[in-house]
Design a protein around this motif. Structure first.
Motif, PDB file in Angstrom:
ATOM      1  N   LEU A 100     -60.648  19.257  10.785  1.00  0.00           N
ATOM      2  CA  LEU A 100     -59.735  21.137   9.763  1.00  0.00           C
ATOM      3  C   LEU A 100     -58.833  21.267   9.548  1.00  0.00           C
ATOM      4  N   GLN A 101     -57.848  20.091   9.539  1.00  0.00           N
ATOM      5  CA  GLN A 101     -56.340  20.163   9.733  1.00  0.00           C
ATOM      6  C   GLN A 101     -55.751  18.847   8.407  1.00  0.00           C
ATOM      7  N   GLY A 102     -56.637  18.167   8.975  1.00  0.00           N
ATOM      8  CA  GLY A 102     -56.163  17.147   8.160  1.00  0.00           C
ATOM      9  C   GLY A 102     -55.450  16.100   8.960  1.00  0.00           C
ATOM     10  N   GLU A 103     -53.976  14.886   8.344  1.00  0.00           N
ATOM     11  CA  GLU A 103     -53.550  14.184   8.710  1.00  0.00           C
ATOM     12  C   GLU A 103     -52.219  15.287   9.399  1.00  0.00           C
ATOM     13  N   ILE A 104     -52.272  14.884  10.788  1.00  0.00           N
ATOM     14  CA  ILE A 104     -51.147  15.173  11.747  1.00  0.00           C
ATOM     15  C   ILE A 104     -50.316  14.300  12.136  1.00  0.00           C
ATOM     16  N   LYS A 105     -48.898  14.495  11.157  1.00  0.00           N
ATOM     17  CA  LYS A 105     -48.028  13.194  12.107  1.00  0.00           C
ATOM     18  C   LYS A 105     -47.271  13.904  13.882  1.00  0.00           C
TER      19      LYS A 105
END
Length: 561
Positions: free
Chosen positions: A289-294
C-alpha cells in the motif's frame, strides 16, 4: 538585590555587548581563499597564532588576523598586496564598520554588475543591533570524462542557482541560510565526480538512472553565538579537520551532516567540540500500500580536541572521536568534557573510540611542518607483531613559501599512511562513515599516499596549480558479485571478523595502484565572478582491472551577487 550587585550586573551586560562593535558571528566557508592566504602569512611570520587544523572560522576571527597583516602589507609581494586589498573590501564591515567598497543591487541606484568590490543583492547594517546580507548565485559546470575504452566515455553539464542570507544580531548571534536548485544534462556517472551531486539524494534516489530525476537541490544553514572567548553553533555546513590537502580526520568526501559545536580559545589554549548526526546502514522494503519504505540506522559522532600553543611557532593538539549507533543521543558523549575512551569501556564496549595527536611548527620562516598520529586501536604489548588491532594512521605535511621573495610559488608535500583496519569496527554500524562514505579522506585503510603540489599566484585574480598523487592499496579479495572472499583490512566497510586472520601485514592483499596528475586554474575577472578549469589524468591498476587510464576535464563559470 544589593546596589553593588546591580551595578556589577549592568557592567557585565555592557561589556558583553560592547566587545568589537562590528563583530560578525557568521562563519567563512571552508573553501574560501582567505584560509590559504592566512596560512601563508602565518608561515612567513607576518602574523602568529593562526591554526588551519579546523575549518571554518568566524568572520570575526578572520578579520582579526587580517588586521594583524595590514600594518606590514608593504612587505608582501605584489599578488598578496592586491589579494589583501580584496580581503579588506570583503571584510570591510568586520574591520572598519563601513560598506564603502561594496554595492547592493536593491538599495544602490548606481549598482554595476562589473563593480570590482563586493556585491550583494541587499545589505543592511545597524552597528548597534544588526547586520544582514543577502546574495544570489548561479553557476554552470561542464564535465568530460574519457577512458581508453570508447564505451566508457561520458560527459555531463549542470546549471545551479540559488541564494543565501546571513546576518548577526546584537553583535553576538549569527545565522546563515543557503538554498540551491539545479538541473543536470548528460551522464550521471560523470556528474558524480562532483561531491554535491554524488551525495545528492534527489538525484540518486532511484537506482534506475534512466528514469531517475535530473533535478537536484541542496541546503545548509546554522545558528551561532559568539561570546568572544567561547562560541556555540548548531546547524549544517561543511567542516574540515586535519592538516594538508587531504584532511585525515574529517574531509569533504562525505555528505554534509547536522551537528552542534562549541569552541573556546584563550591566549595559548583552545578547546573544540562537535556532536554530529550521521546516516547509518540503510535497508528498504516494499509495502503493497505504501510503496518503498526506507529505514536508516541511528548513528552519531562525537569529537573534541585540546590545543596548546607552546610558542608562537609551535602548537600541539590531542583529541578523541567516538562513533556509536542504533540508539538515541548518549549523554556520555554529548558531554564535551569527558574521556570518550574510558566512557566507551564503561558503556560496555559497544562503540568505536579513536584518539589522535597533532603538531604544527613554523620555526623556519617560510616553511610549515605539520604531523599527526591517529590511533584507532592499539595494544602496546603487541606492537611489531602484525596484530590486526594495532590500527594507526600517520600523516606528514610540509608547505614551503621559501621562494616568496623571488617567485609567487608555493610548494607542498604530504605523506599519508593508513594501516589495515583503521576507521573500521567489528560492529559494521560503527565504522567511521556517513552514508557508507568515509568521514576522513577517500584513501582507504591498508594504503599509503604521496602527494606533491605547486601553486602559482600570477595575480590576486589569477592562479594556477598542479598536483601529483601516487597511492598504494592492499585491497580485500572480492568476488565478482561484490562479496568478500578474504579480508586484509583494506575497506572501511569491513571490520575484522572472528574468521579473519589475527595477523596482517601492511599493504598485504590485492595490490592496487592509483596515480593521478591534475592542472587547474581559477580566474576572477570581476569580483564575485569566477571562471575555473581543471584537467585530471589518472592511470590506475585495480583489482580485476589491470590498467585503467582515465582523462577528465572540468569547466566552471560562477556568478554571485
Amino acid at each position: 538585590m544589593g546596589t553593588n550587585k546591580i551595578i556589577a550586573a549592568i557592567i557585565f551586560l555592557l561589556a558583553a555587548f560592547s566587545v568589537n562593535a562590528f563583530a560578525q558571528a557568521e562563519y567563512v566557508p571552508y573553501n574560501h581563499p582567505v584560509y590559504d592566504f592566512l596560512e601563508r602569512m602565518n608561515t612567513l611570520h607576518h602574523i602568529s597564532g593562526f591554526n588551519d587544523f579546523e575549518r571554518p572560522l568566524t568572520r570575526r576571527t578572520i578579520a582579526g588576523y587580517l588586521r594583524d597583516v595590514i600594518p606590514g602589507e608593504n612587505s608582501l609581494d605584489y599578488s598578496d598586496q592586491r589579494l589583501l586589498d580584496d580581503f579588506k573590501n570583503e571584510f570591510e564591515y568586520e574591520l572598519y564598520g563601513t560598506l564603502k567598497a561594496s554595492q547592493s543591487l536593491i538599495s544602490d541606484s548606481s549598482f554595476s554588475f562589473f563593480w570590482q568590490g563586493p556585491k550583494y543583492l541587499y545589505s543592511y547594517t545597524d552597528s548597534a543591533k544588526a547586520a544582514v546580507f543577502m546574495d544570489l548565485a548561479g553557476d554552470f559546470e561542464s564535465i568530460f570524462e574519457k577512458s581508453m575504452k570508447p564505451e566508457e566515455t561520458s560527459s555531463a553539464a549542470f546549471l545551479r542557482w540559488g541564494g543565501s542570507i546571513r546576518g548577526t544580531f546584537l553583535n553576538k548571534f549569527g545565522f546563515y541560510i543557503k538554498g540551491t536548485n539545479g538541473k543536470l544534462w548528460g551522464s550521471k556517472s560523470a556528474a558524480r565526480s562532483v561531491n554535491e551531486l554524488k551525495f545528492n539524494y534527489k538525484l540518486n534516489a532511484n537506482p534506475n538512472l534512466v528514469t531517475a530525476t535530473d533535478y537536484f537541490d541542496n541546503s545548509e544553514g546554522y545558528l551561532s553565538a559568539d561570546f568572544d572567548l567561547v562560541r556555540f553553533k548548531i546547524g549544517r555546513d561543511q567542516n574540515l579537520i586535519g592538516y594538508g590537502p587531504v584532511r585525515n580526520i574529517l574531509g569533504d568526501n562525505t555528505p554534509q551532516f547536522d551537528y552542534l559545536s562549541m569552541a573556546f580559545k584563550y591566549k595559548f589554549i583552545s578547546f573544540s567540540y562537535m556532536h554530529a548526526k550521521l546516516l547509518g546502514n540503510m535497508t528498504s522494503y516494499v509495502d503493497p500500500l505504501q510503496g518503498e519504505i526506507k529505514q536508516v540506522d541511528e548513528k552519531y559522532m562525537g569529537y573534541h580536541r585540546l590545543g596548546i600553543d607552546i610558542s608562537k611557532d609551535f602548537s600541539l593538539g590531542a583529541g578523541e572521536l567516538i562513533v556509536y549507533s542504533k540508539r538515541s543521543l548518549d549523554l556520555s558523549y554529548l558531554n564535551p568534557f569527558n574521556f570518550y575512551k574510558a566512557v566507551e569501556h564503561s558503556n560496555q564496549d559497544r562503540d568505536n573510540s579513536m584518539l589522535f595527536f597533532d603538531l604544527a611548527n613554523y620555526s623556519i620562516k617560510g616553511l610549515k611542518a605539520a604531523a599527526s598520529v591517529f590511533i584507532d586501536d592499539i595494544d602496546f604489548g603487541k606492537l611489531g607483531t602484525g596484530w590486526f588491532g594495532n590500527q594507526l594512521m600517520y600523516d606528514l605535511y610540509l608547505k614551503s613559501y621559501n621562494l616568496y621573495g623571488y617567485l609567487p610559488v608555493d610548494l607542498g608535500f604530504e605523506y599519508l599512511r593508513v594501516e589495515p583496519y583503521v576507521f573500521t569496527h567489528r560492529i559494521t554500524d560503527n565504522n567511521y562513515t556517513n552514508m557508507s562514505y568515509s568521514l576522513a579522506s577517500p584513501v582507504q585503510p591498508n594504503s599509503d599516499m604521496y602527494l606533491f603540489e605547486v601553486n602559482y599566484r600570477m595575480t590576486n585574480r589569477l592562479t594556477f596549480s598542479g598536483q601529483f598523487t601516487f597511492s598504494r592499496h592492499g585491497a580485500n579479495l572480492m568476488a565478482a558479485d561484490g562479496s568478500l572472499i578474504r579480508n586484509y583490512g583494506g575497506d572501511v566497510q569491513f571490520g575484522h571478523r572472528n574468521e579473519d586472520p589475527v595477523k596482517v601485514k601492511f599493504l598485504e592483499g590485492e595490490r592496487e595502484y592509483y596515480r593521478s596528475i591534475s592542472f587547474s586554474s581559477v580566474f576572477e575577472p570581476v569580483k564575485n565572478y569566477y571562471i575555473s578549469a581543471r584537467v585530471l589524468f589518472q592511470n590506475n591498476s585495480l583489482q580485476n582491472v589491470p590498467s585503467r587510464k582515465f582523462l577528465a576535464a572540468y569547466f566552471l563559470i560562477n556568478i554571485g551577487i
